[in-house]
Design an enzyme around this catalytic site. Sequence first.
Site, PDB file in Angstrom:
ATOM      1  N   HIS A  16       0.848  -1.194   0.000  1.00  0.00           N
ATOM      2  CA  HIS A  16       0.000   0.000   0.000  1.00  0.00           C
ATOM      3  C   HIS A  16       0.881   1.240   0.000  1.00  0.00           C
ATOM      4  O   HIS A  16       2.099   1.158   0.111  1.00  0.00           O
ATOM      5  CB  HIS A  16      -0.989   0.000   1.175  1.00  0.00           C
ATOM      6  CG  HIS A  16      -0.365   0.191   2.524  1.00  0.00           C
ATOM      7  ND1 HIS A  16      -1.071   0.679   3.604  1.00  0.00           N
ATOM      8  CD2 HIS A  16       0.882  -0.028   2.999  1.00  0.00           C
ATOM      9  CE1 HIS A  16      -0.281   0.731   4.669  1.00  0.00           C
ATOM     10  NE2 HIS A  16       0.909   0.308   4.327  1.00  0.00           N
ATOM     11  N   CYS A  25       5.830   6.132   4.807  1.00  0.00           N
ATOM     12  CA  CYS A  25       4.711   5.330   4.316  1.00  0.00           C
ATOM     13  C   CYS A  25       3.974   5.974   3.139  1.00  0.00           C
ATOM     14  O   CYS A  25       3.026   5.401   2.614  1.00  0.00           O
ATOM     15  CB  CYS A  25       3.739   5.008   5.448  1.00  0.00           C
ATOM     16  SG  CYS A  25       4.470   3.896   6.665  1.00  0.00           S
ATOM     17  N   HIS A  29       4.951   0.332  -0.273  1.00  0.00           N
ATOM     18  CA  HIS A  29       5.655  -0.650   0.546  1.00  0.00           C
ATOM     19  C   HIS A  29       4.664  -1.730   0.951  1.00  0.00           C
ATOM     20  O   HIS A  29       3.478  -1.638   0.639  1.00  0.00           O
ATOM     21  CB  HIS A  29       6.262   0.016   1.793  1.00  0.00           C
ATOM     22  CG  HIS A  29       5.245   0.590   2.714  1.00  0.00           C
ATOM     23  ND1 HIS A  29       4.529   1.744   2.426  1.00  0.00           N
ATOM     24  CD2 HIS A  29       4.792   0.144   3.917  1.00  0.00           C
ATOM     25  CE1 HIS A  29       3.693   1.985   3.425  1.00  0.00           C
ATOM     26  NE2 HIS A  29       3.833   1.031   4.334  1.00  0.00           N
ATOM     27  N   HIS A  31       3.463  -5.144   3.828  1.00  0.00           N
ATOM     28  CA  HIS A  31       3.472  -5.707   5.170  1.00  0.00           C
ATOM     29  C   HIS A  31       3.045  -7.167   5.120  1.00  0.00           C
ATOM     30  O   HIS A  31       2.295  -7.579   4.242  1.00  0.00           O
ATOM     31  CB  HIS A  31       2.490  -4.966   6.088  1.00  0.00           C
ATOM     32  CG  HIS A  31       2.814  -3.531   6.289  1.00  0.00           C
ATOM     33  ND1 HIS A  31       3.829  -3.108   7.115  1.00  0.00           N
ATOM     34  CD2 HIS A  31       2.261  -2.407   5.755  1.00  0.00           C
ATOM     35  CE1 HIS A  31       3.891  -1.792   7.095  1.00  0.00           C
ATOM     36  NE2 HIS A  31       2.948  -1.338   6.276  1.00  0.00           N
ATOM     37  N   HIS A  75      -1.233 -10.421  -1.598  1.00  0.00           N
ATOM     38  CA  HIS A  75      -0.380 -10.061  -2.731  1.00  0.00           C
ATOM     39  C   HIS A  75      -1.040  -9.037  -3.660  1.00  0.00           C
ATOM     40  O   HIS A  75      -0.839  -9.048  -4.869  1.00  0.00           O
ATOM     41  CB  HIS A  75       0.088 -11.308  -3.492  1.00  0.00           C
ATOM     42  CG  HIS A  75       1.151 -12.034  -2.735  1.00  0.00           C
ATOM     43  ND1 HIS A  75       0.857 -12.920  -1.717  1.00  0.00           N
ATOM     44  CD2 HIS A  75       2.501 -11.975  -2.812  1.00  0.00           C
ATOM     45  CE1 HIS A  75       1.982 -13.380  -1.218  1.00  0.00           C
ATOM     46  NE2 HIS A  75       3.004 -12.824  -1.858  1.00  0.00           N
ATOM     47  N   GLU A 136       0.079  -5.008  11.568  1.00  0.00           N
ATOM     48  CA  GLU A 136       0.832  -4.556  10.408  1.00  0.00           C
ATOM     49  C   GLU A 136       2.299  -4.981  10.550  1.00  0.00           C
ATOM     50  O   GLU A 136       2.947  -5.333   9.577  1.00  0.00           O
ATOM     51  CB  GLU A 136       0.706  -3.035  10.321  1.00  0.00           C
ATOM     52  CG  GLU A 136       1.291  -2.423   9.086  1.00  0.00           C
ATOM     53  CD  GLU A 136       0.982  -0.939   9.001  1.00  0.00           C
ATOM     54  OE1 GLU A 136      -0.150  -0.587   8.642  1.00  0.00           O
ATOM     55  OE2 GLU A 136       1.889  -0.146   9.296  1.00  0.00           O
TER      56      GLU A 136
END
Length: 150
Positions: A16, A25, A29, A31, A75, A136
Amino acid sequence: MSFIRITKQFSFETGHALYGYDGKCKNVHGHSYKLSVTVIGKPISDTTNVKFGMVIDFSDLKKIVKEEIVDVFDHATVFNKNTPHVELAKELQERDHNVLLVDYQPTSEMMVIDFAKKIKKRLPEHIALHSLKLQETDTSFAEWYDYDNI
């Protein structure tokens, strides 16, 4: 019969970016999310029911969460559909990437609200969604509780 809470845990990988954010952020990137889903209900008391003694079969809960959340978000890269990231999203989609455009900023807080709505719609009448915990990272998570949202 007593009310009992049961929890099933899930994991998925999602990318995201937080448009307009003032830190790292803002960049795309990902998680390794961990989602804990807790429901509450009374165990089935009908001795002729094959699920006698269960609040809900863990496999039934798994099916709901897998179809609504894991299979959708795993994914995938999530962008707010109202940001300039839409151009990047289109480019990624053209290159056969799994992109989700949502109507919220894809923070853990907003994702867990979205997940609660989706899961609640699919639960049997006698089962209530009690809480969700979306991790997260190992040290950062958002929680949603039904009793906070009545």
